[in-house]
Design a protein around this motif. Structure first.
Motif, PDB file in Angstrom:
ATOM      1  N   UNK A  90      31.652  30.175 -44.029  1.00 43.14           N
ATOM      2  CA  UNK A  90      30.956  31.283 -44.427  1.00 43.14           C
ATOM      3  C   UNK A  90      29.437  31.655 -44.593  1.00 43.14           C
ATOM      4  N   UNK A  91      28.774  30.627 -44.345  1.00 40.74           N
ATOM      5  CA  UNK A  91      27.507  30.407 -44.288  1.00 40.74           C
ATOM      6  C   UNK A  91      26.929  29.645 -43.368  1.00 40.74           C
ATOM      7  N   UNK A  92      27.149  29.978 -42.016  1.00 42.06           N
ATOM      8  CA  UNK A  92      26.949  29.145 -40.708  1.00 42.06           C
ATOM      9  C   UNK A  92      25.444  28.872 -40.394  1.00 42.06           C
ATOM     10  N   UNK A  97      20.254  26.209 -39.456  1.00 41.52           N
ATOM     11  CA  UNK A  97      18.905  25.765 -39.947  1.00 41.52           C
ATOM     12  C   UNK A  97      18.854  24.150 -40.017  1.00 41.52           C
ATOM     13  N   UNK A  98      19.958  23.850 -40.623  1.00 40.21           N
ATOM     14  CA  UNK A  98      19.836  22.276 -40.747  1.00 40.21           C
ATOM     15  C   UNK A  98      19.668  21.614 -39.362  1.00 40.21           C
ATOM     16  N   UNK A  99      20.322  22.184 -38.472  1.00 43.18           N
ATOM     17  CA  UNK A  99      19.983  21.438 -37.099  1.00 43.18           C
ATOM     18  C   UNK A  99      18.740  21.562 -36.504  1.00 43.18           C
ATOM     19  N   UNK A 194      19.058  22.660 -53.487  1.00 38.48           N
ATOM     20  CA  UNK A 194      18.876  23.848 -52.627  1.00 38.48           C
ATOM     21  C   UNK A 194      20.611  24.377 -52.535  1.00 38.48           C
ATOM     22  N   UNK A 195      21.507  23.873 -53.187  1.00 31.23           N
ATOM     23  CA  UNK A 195      22.879  24.491 -53.335  1.00 31.23           C
ATOM     24  C   UNK A 195      23.087  25.370 -54.472  1.00 31.23           C
ATOM     25  N   UNK A 233      18.336  32.178 -47.615  1.00 36.20           N
ATOM     26  CA  UNK A 233      19.443  32.249 -46.665  1.00 36.20           C
ATOM     27  C   UNK A 233      19.991  33.811 -46.298  1.00 36.20           C
ATOM     28  N   UNK A 234      20.446  34.003 -45.348  1.00 35.27           N
ATOM     29  CA  UNK A 234      21.061  35.523 -45.303  1.00 35.27           C
ATOM     30  C   UNK A 234      22.228  35.480 -45.929  1.00 35.27           C
ATOM     31  N   UNK A 235      23.010  36.862 -45.923  1.00 34.48           N
ATOM     32  CA  UNK A 235      24.175  36.986 -46.846  1.00 34.48           C
ATOM     33  C   UNK A 235      25.197  36.145 -45.956  1.00 34.48           C
ATOM     34  N   UNK A 236      26.281  35.944 -47.095  1.00 31.95           N
ATOM     35  CA  UNK A 236      27.659  34.924 -46.505  1.00 31.95           C
ATOM     36  C   UNK A 236      28.136  35.896 -45.644  1.00 31.95           C
ATOM     37  N   UNK A 237      28.729  35.357 -44.456  1.00 31.53           N
ATOM     38  CA  UNK A 237      29.675  36.046 -43.564  1.00 31.53           C
ATOM     39  C   UNK A 237      31.312  35.769 -43.901  1.00 31.53           C
ATOM     40  N   UNK A 238      32.130  36.929 -43.272  1.00 27.70           N
ATOM     41  CA  UNK A 238      33.529  36.742 -43.522  1.00 27.70           C
ATOM     42  C   UNK A 238      34.011  35.672 -42.609  1.00 27.70           C
TER      43      UNK A 238
END
Ligand SMILES: Cc1cc2nc3c(=O)[nH]c(=O)nc-3n(C[C@H](O)[C@H](O)[C@H](O)COP(=O)(O)OP(=O)(O)OC[C@H]3O[C@@H](n4cnc5c(N)ncnc54)[C@H](O)[C@@H]3O)c2cc1C
Length: 400
Positions: A90-92, A97-99, A194-195, A233-238
């Motif tokens: 839900x937070x791709x 970003x990690x990659x 960061x979590x 981070x941007x908003x979570x996605x469904x």
């Protein structure tokens, strides 16, 4: 601890061996790292679960049947895996970003000699921090570390050695035989603060001495957690929808993220079956030998089981557009079904090859398991809220 055998049979054996310890014993002793040859205080099932040679539902069913509510501590740990999986789905943007950052740091290693030297000292266990160096060597030889040791290792990496967390996450992801995009990336972020924003994990000498049963010490550790900075981070996605089995004749493709053939046999009637031929690279740097061997063995074991269970000859194919198109066309199918592939290197590959499939007129559908379907959407905030949302574990087990 010998290196686990990458087969479903060995996973079930390990579950049976661990079963008597999954209740009060786990609760009392799980936090101590007694050393690689004394691991009966934890399950060592992570490699099997990561590739789903055995799955969470069968583990939860076995431990609750043996211990009832006395295994809640263990149940909670097993659920962390679903929490991290659901959170990353839900937070791709975290994975993307990690990659990006990881690749930038890997590039920088080729030009920044001072950084490269500190990095190499760390991964080769030459920092002179006794516990850290021992853990680095254990990673290389075993592809595994106790959970507490992983926390100390990541904390020392970030706060004492001052190295970028992304390089540490890349190192362990490539080395752990349970190396998992969600659990690994999000655990590093959790340690780094960061979590749960602003809440970091700081390793201390006394904690290491106590929970390694006096085997190791660690001097000169950072007394303060300087949390790395990053943009919001941007908003979570469904979660995207699960797709269901294709209505038309299809080929079933199994990859390293879900090799639970048994779970798909009764639900799936494929014309042909293929298993990916080799582990997918976890970054530009090579995988550790132990992790690679385990993933390769898991794929081989799944291919053998699939052949028996489906009564079909199972193909071995590369995860490329060209190979998938050729396989589907040879079998005369225009659809491929796969167990859902979560965020991680295999999914990255699939997003690239989708275009080849589309051009060839071949549809790709992913099937999410009921366990994932039920639990992942609950991973929107912290773990505590997630565990509450999951509720009675018996209900989860009944749902399958
Ligand atoms: C920096 C860091 C990196 C990590 N990287 C990974 C990774 O790549 N893959 C991975 O599976 N786990 C990872 N973990 C989580 C955890 O350390 C391992 O799952 C656990 O140590 C595996 O040993 P076990 O099977 O004996 O665990 P047990 O204590 O017996 O737990 C049973 C199962 O629950 C799950 N589990 C337990 N704790 C966690 C947790 N904190 N997060 C997610 N799942 C958990 C695992 O599937 C595990 O097999 C990481 C933790 C840290 C701190």
């Amino acid at each position: 601890m010998t290196i686990p055998l990458p087969t479903r049979e060995a996973g079930l054996r390990q579950l049976a061996l661990f079963l008597p310890h999954a209740g009060a014993d786990y609760q009392a002793r799980r936090n101590t790292d007694f050393g690689p040859d004394q691991r009966d205080n934890v399950s060592q099932l992570s490699g099997y679960l990561r590739h789903r040679l055995i799955d969470e539902v069968e583990v939860l069913r076995a431990v609750t049947a043996a211990h009832g509510p006395r295994c809640e501590t263990f149940v909670r740990e097993v659920l962390w895996r679903a929490y991290f999986k659901g959170y990353l789905e839900q937070r791709q943007q975290i994975w993307a970003r990690y990659r990006r950052e990881r690749d930038a740091w890997l590039e920088r290693l080729t030009s920044d000699a001072a950084l490269a030297s500190r990095y190499n000292e760390a991964i080769n266990g030459r920092t002179k921090i006794e516990a850290f160096d021992a853990f680095a060597q254990e990673i290389a030889s075993r592809g595994y570390l106790h959970n507490h040791a992983r926390m100390w290792l990541a904390s020392i990496w970030v706060f004492t050695l001052g190295l970028p967390w992304e390089l540490g996450a890349d190192w362990t992801f490539r080395q752990f035989l349970d190396g998992d995009a969600a659990s690994n990336t999000l655990s590093w972020r959790w340690v780094a603060g960061l979590h749960t924003r602003g809440k970091a994990y700081l390793a201390t000498r006394s904690n290491i001495e106590m929970h390694t049963d006096g085997r190791y010490s660690a001097s000169s550790l950072a007394g303060f957690a300087a949390i790395p900075e990053e943009p919001e981070l941007g908003p979570a996605q469904r979660l995207d929808g699960a797709e269901g089995w294709p209505k038309q004749p299809y080929g079933l493709l199994l990859g390293e993220d879900d090799l639970g053939v048994e779970a798909f046999v009764s639900k799936s009637e494929p014309v042909c079956v293929a298993v990916v031929d080799a582990p997918i690279a976890r970054s530009e740097l090579p995988m550790g030998e132990v992790a690679r061997g385990f993933a390769q063995g898991a794929l081989d074991d799944a291919a053998q089981r699939a052949e028996t269970l489906f009564g079909l000859r199972v193909s071995r194919i590369g995860l490329t557009g060209e190979a998938l198109v050729a396989w589907a066309q040879a079998a005369g199918v225009r659809a491929i079904a796969m167990p859902y592939v979560p965020q991680g290197p295999s999914r990255d590959r699939i997003e690239v090859l989708r275009k080849d499939l589309q051009r060839a007129g071949i549809a790709l559908a992913m099937q999410r398991r009921r366990y994932d379907e039920r639990l992942w959407p609950l991973a929107t905030k912290g773990y505590f809220a997630f565990r509450q949302g999951v509720g009675e574990i018996d209900r989860v087990i009944e749902g399958g």
